[in-house]
Scaffold this motif. Structure first.
Motif, short mmCIF file in Angstrom:
data_model
loop_
_atom_site.label_atom_id
_atom_site.label_comp_id
_atom_site.label_asym_id
_atom_site.label_seq_id
_atom_site.Cartn_x
_atom_site.Cartn_y
_atom_site.Cartn_z
N HIS A 1 0.85 -1.18 0.00
CA HIS A 1 0.00 0.00 0.00
C HIS A 1 0.89 1.24 0.00
O HIS A 1 1.77 1.38 0.85
N LEU A 2 0.64 2.15 -0.93
CA LEU A 2 1.44 3.35 -1.07
C LEU A 2 0.57 4.59 -1.06
O LEU A 2 -0.58 4.55 -1.51
N ILE A 3 1.14 5.68 -0.58
CA ILE A 3 0.48 6.99 -0.65
C ILE A 3 1.45 7.92 -1.36
O ILE A 3 2.60 8.07 -0.94
N PHE A 4 0.99 8.53 -2.44
CA PHE A 4 1.81 9.46 -3.20
C PHE A 4 1.43 10.88 -2.81
O PHE A 4 0.25 11.23 -2.79
N HIS A 5 2.42 11.70 -2.55
CA HIS A 5 2.21 13.11 -2.22
C HIS A 5 2.69 13.92 -3.41
O HIS A 5 3.81 13.72 -3.90
N PHE A 6 1.86 14.84 -3.88
CA PHE A 6 2.17 15.62 -5.07
C PHE A 6 2.30 17.09 -4.73
O PHE A 6 1.61 17.61 -3.85
N GLY B 1 2.33 19.10 -9.94
CA GLY B 1 2.01 17.75 -10.38
C GLY B 1 3.09 16.72 -10.17
O GLY B 1 2.83 15.54 -10.35
N HIS B 2 4.31 17.08 -9.79
CA HIS B 2 5.33 16.06 -9.61
C HIS B 2 5.25 15.48 -8.21
O HIS B 2 4.73 16.08 -7.28
N ILE B 3 5.81 14.28 -8.07
CA ILE B 3 5.75 13.56 -6.80
C ILE B 3 6.77 14.16 -5.86
O ILE B 3 7.95 14.28 -6.20
N THR B 4 6.34 14.53 -4.65
CA THR B 4 7.27 15.07 -3.67
C THR B 4 7.78 13.98 -2.74
O THR B 4 8.93 14.00 -2.34
N ARG B 5 6.94 13.02 -2.40
CA ARG B 5 7.37 11.89 -1.57
C ARG B 5 6.37 10.76 -1.70
O ARG B 5 5.23 10.95 -2.14
N PHE C 1 9.45 8.28 2.68
CA PHE C 1 10.70 8.18 1.93
C PHE C 1 11.32 9.55 1.84
O PHE C 1 10.73 10.56 2.21
N ASN C 2 12.51 9.61 1.32
CA ASN C 2 13.21 10.89 1.18
C ASN C 2 12.39 11.85 0.34
O ASN C 2 11.71 11.46 -0.60
N GLU C 3 12.52 13.10 0.65
CA GLU C 3 11.82 14.13 -0.11
C GLU C 3 12.34 14.15 -1.54
O GLU C 3 13.46 13.73 -1.81
N PRO D 1 14.21 15.34 -4.61
CA PRO D 1 15.36 16.24 -4.70
C PRO D 1 15.09 17.49 -5.52
O PRO D 1 15.80 18.47 -5.40
N ARG D 2 14.05 17.48 -6.35
CA ARG D 2 13.72 18.66 -7.14
C ARG D 2 12.67 19.45 -6.39
O ARG D 2 11.50 19.08 -6.36
N PRO D 3 13.02 20.56 -5.75
CA PRO D 3 12.02 21.30 -4.96
C PRO D 3 11.01 21.99 -5.87
O PRO D 3 11.32 22.41 -6.97
N SER D 4 9.80 22.07 -5.36
CA SER D 4 8.74 22.77 -6.06
C SER D 4 8.81 24.25 -5.70
O SER D 4 9.14 24.58 -4.56
N PRO D 5 8.51 25.16 -6.62
CA PRO D 5 8.55 26.58 -6.26
C PRO D 5 7.54 26.93 -5.18
O PRO D 5 7.75 27.85 -4.40
#
Length: 179
Positions: A143-148, A152-156, A165-167, A169-173
C-alpha cells in the motif's frame, strides 16, 4: 450481532450487499426458463401493442407516408435501388477482403510485436526524480500513498506502516524543501 462484533465492523460490512444473480442460463431449470421466456414475450407483445398506435400517430404528425405509396407502387424502381445497394455492399466487402489478403501477404511470417524491455528501479527513479532506494522500497510495499506538489510532480511516497521516503530532490517553487 453483539456489542463486541459491532465495534469491530469494517467498512465493507456497512456497504449495501448486492444480491447474487445467476448469470448462466444453463443453471436455471428448464421449466422456469420456459415460464420466464413466456412472461417476457407476452410483456413485450403487450408493450408493442400499446405503443404501436402512439407510434403511428407520431409518424403521421411528422408527415410520414405509407410504405405502399413509395415502395409497392413502383416495384421496378425499388428493385433497381436494392440492386444498387447490393452492389455497393458487395464492392465494400470485396475491398475489405482484398485489403486483408494484401496485409496477410505483406506481413505474414513477421512478428513485430515485441514485449517492452523491463524497467529497473534506476530508470523509474530518474523518471520521477526520486531516490533509487525510495523506488525499491515502494516496489516491495503493498500500500502506497503518493504526495504531489501543486505542479504535479511527486514530492514523496509513503508506505503504510513505514516512514516517509526521502523528499523529492527537485524542490517545487510552491513547496520548498525543509533543508
Amino acid at each position: 450481532m453483539n456489542q463486541a462484533q459491532n465495534s469491530q465492523s469494517t467498512p465493507s460490512d456497512e456497504w449495501p450487499r448486492i444480491p447474487e444473480l445467476i448469470q448462466r442460463h444453463d443453471l436455471v431449470p428448464v421449466a422456469k426458463r420456459g415460464v420466464l421466456t413466456l412472461i417476457a414475450t407476452v410483456g413485450w407483445a403487450l408493450w408493442i401493442y400499446m405503443l404501436l398506435p402512439l407510434g403511428a400517430l407520431l409518424a403521421w404528425w411528422f408527415g410520414y407516408q405509407r410504405l405502399d405509396i413509395f415502395v409497392l407502387a413502383e416495384p421496378g424502381k425499388t428493385l433497381a435501388t436494392l440492386t444498387l445497394y447490393s452492389l455497393i455492399i458487395l464492392l465494400a466487402g470485396l475491398l475489405f477482403v482484398f485489403w486483408a489478403v494484401y496485409n496477410w501477404l505483406r506481413f505474414r511470417g513477421m512478428d513485430r510485436r515485441n514485449a517492452p524491455k523491463p524497467v529497473g528501479a534506476e530508470e523509474i527513479a530518474q523518471a520521477f526524480h526520486l531516490p533509487r532506494e525510495s523506488v525499491q522500497l515502494a516496489q516491495g510495499s503493498a500500500h502506497l500513498i503518493f504526495h504531489f506538489a501543486e505542479d504535479g510532480h511527486i514530492t514523496r511516497v509513503t508506505a503504510s506502516g513505514a516512514r516517509a521516503f526521502n523528499e523529492n530532490p527537485r524542490p517545487s517553487p510552491n513547496h520548498p524543501t525543509n533543508d
